[in-house]
Design an enzyme around this catalytic site. Sequence first.
Site, PDB file in Angstrom:
ATOM      1  N   LYS A 134       0.800  -1.085  -0.075  1.00  0.00           N
ATOM      2  CA  LYS A 134       0.074   0.058  -0.069  1.00  0.00           C
ATOM      3  C   LYS A 134       0.799   1.284   0.004  1.00  0.00           C
ATOM      4  CE  LYS A 134      -4.019  -2.163   2.171  1.00  0.00           C
ATOM      5  NZ  LYS A 134      -4.888  -2.165   3.337  1.00  0.00           N
ATOM      6  N   TYR A 141      -5.849  -4.697  -7.990  1.00  0.00           N
ATOM      7  CA  TYR A 141      -5.401  -4.619  -6.473  1.00  0.00           C
ATOM      8  C   TYR A 141      -5.093  -5.913  -5.932  1.00  0.00           C
ATOM      9  CZ  TYR A 141      -5.610  -4.007  -1.450  1.00  0.00           C
ATOM     10  OH  TYR A 141      -5.543  -3.872  -0.390  1.00  0.00           O
ATOM     11  N   TYR A 188      -3.005   0.142  11.193  1.00  0.00           N
ATOM     12  CA  TYR A 188      -4.442   0.130  11.424  1.00  0.00           C
ATOM     13  C   TYR A 188      -5.058   0.675  12.663  1.00  0.00           C
ATOM     14  CZ  TYR A 188      -3.456  -2.816   7.267  1.00  0.00           C
ATOM     15  OH  TYR A 188      -3.251  -3.342   6.309  1.00  0.00           O
TER      16      TYR A 188
END
Length: 420
Positions: A67, A190, A242
């Site tokens: 990412k 993705y 996260y």
Amino acid sequence: MKSPIPDYLDEILDSVRSDDAGERADYIPELASADPDRLGAAFATLDGEIYCAGDADSAFSIQSISKPFAYALALTDRGISAVLDKVDVEPSGEAFNEISLDDEGRPLNPMINAGAITTHSLVGPEGCSAEERLERLTAGLSAFAGRQLSVDERVYGSELNDAHRNLAIAHMLRSYDILAEDPGVVVEGYTRQCSLMVTVHDLAVMAATLANQGVNPVTGERVVPASVIRQVLSVMSTCGMYDAAGDWTTQVGIPAKSGVAGGIIGALPGQLGIATFSPRLDKHGNSVRGVSLFERFSSDMGMHLMEVPAAARSVLRDHAPSGTETVRIFDLQGSIRFAGAERVVREVVGAEITENRVALDLTAVHSLDDVAGRMLLEVARRLSMEGKEVFLIDPDTVIPDPDPGTDGQLTVVSRGDELH
């Protein structure tokens, strides 16, 4: 003489090896069958030196660690403003697969799946095809790694078969016009991005490229602009782990990103890149043993970003003997932390020392953190174990406890002229 850094990595890996807490990512069949006992770590310095320990060369899928690198490519290809129009940079405080959108439908940040799916769609020039986008992404991540990466088709197929939540997120994004194309095509791309295969060695180099302002320290290639790196590292600091980002920032303090295959990277700006791998995950989707390793690295080596040293440059000068000199002298200078101490260690280890006496001169060193001091003392200990008479010239006592151990001989002196 052997560098003490690989020994340190081996020791730290051994300290967490018995921890069998956590579970593999069982919602992806290929990851559910991974060997849970695999464990590896690597450091990559900004001048291209790589230190590895454990299972550092076996491949696994990059997953969400892709990412930040895809984000860097999107920022490079489309510009920061264009990407911010589609993806915000606010911490979500939620799990990686939550549907976290602002009032305008933008994903809250590029490190959660909603943001990463959007970011993937922004890689490459506007109007490029899905195939061209994937080629750009694969080439870009390969440039970060310094070698050609490829997709594991089994992992890709396994993930795509169960990509229902990501497809739902993508359709939601399309309803807000955040995605401008077929959601299914974007999710397929993705998923391929997440299925690129890497090693711990690769990830350390990729992290070091982030730490080195976008220049791969092994190949010397500038992969993305320095301005892009500042944006990426800032988002990694606040969003990379996260809903555990707050704990990570306070306890570890290194910009980082995890993946559900068990990898974690950390990029310490201006110093080094770090990577670990262990498949068992905690409730946040982060590697249990990987988190423990990073906590140790940060604690042992003073790597927390909030521990800011005095600004200075460390220097080593090697005095090879000439004439009547009978001692090899290594002059150190400046403010020395891990990265500077590692360079000193490497140069001393790589030097051909035929003299029986060796001196480490710290007269010009005005700041030395704990890990740098321990590293220098370990070098002194190993030199003495090889039969060298070692002198530590430390008039200002920058190393408060100069005893490197009982296995060799170390003499502390205050002036270099006592050596002749």
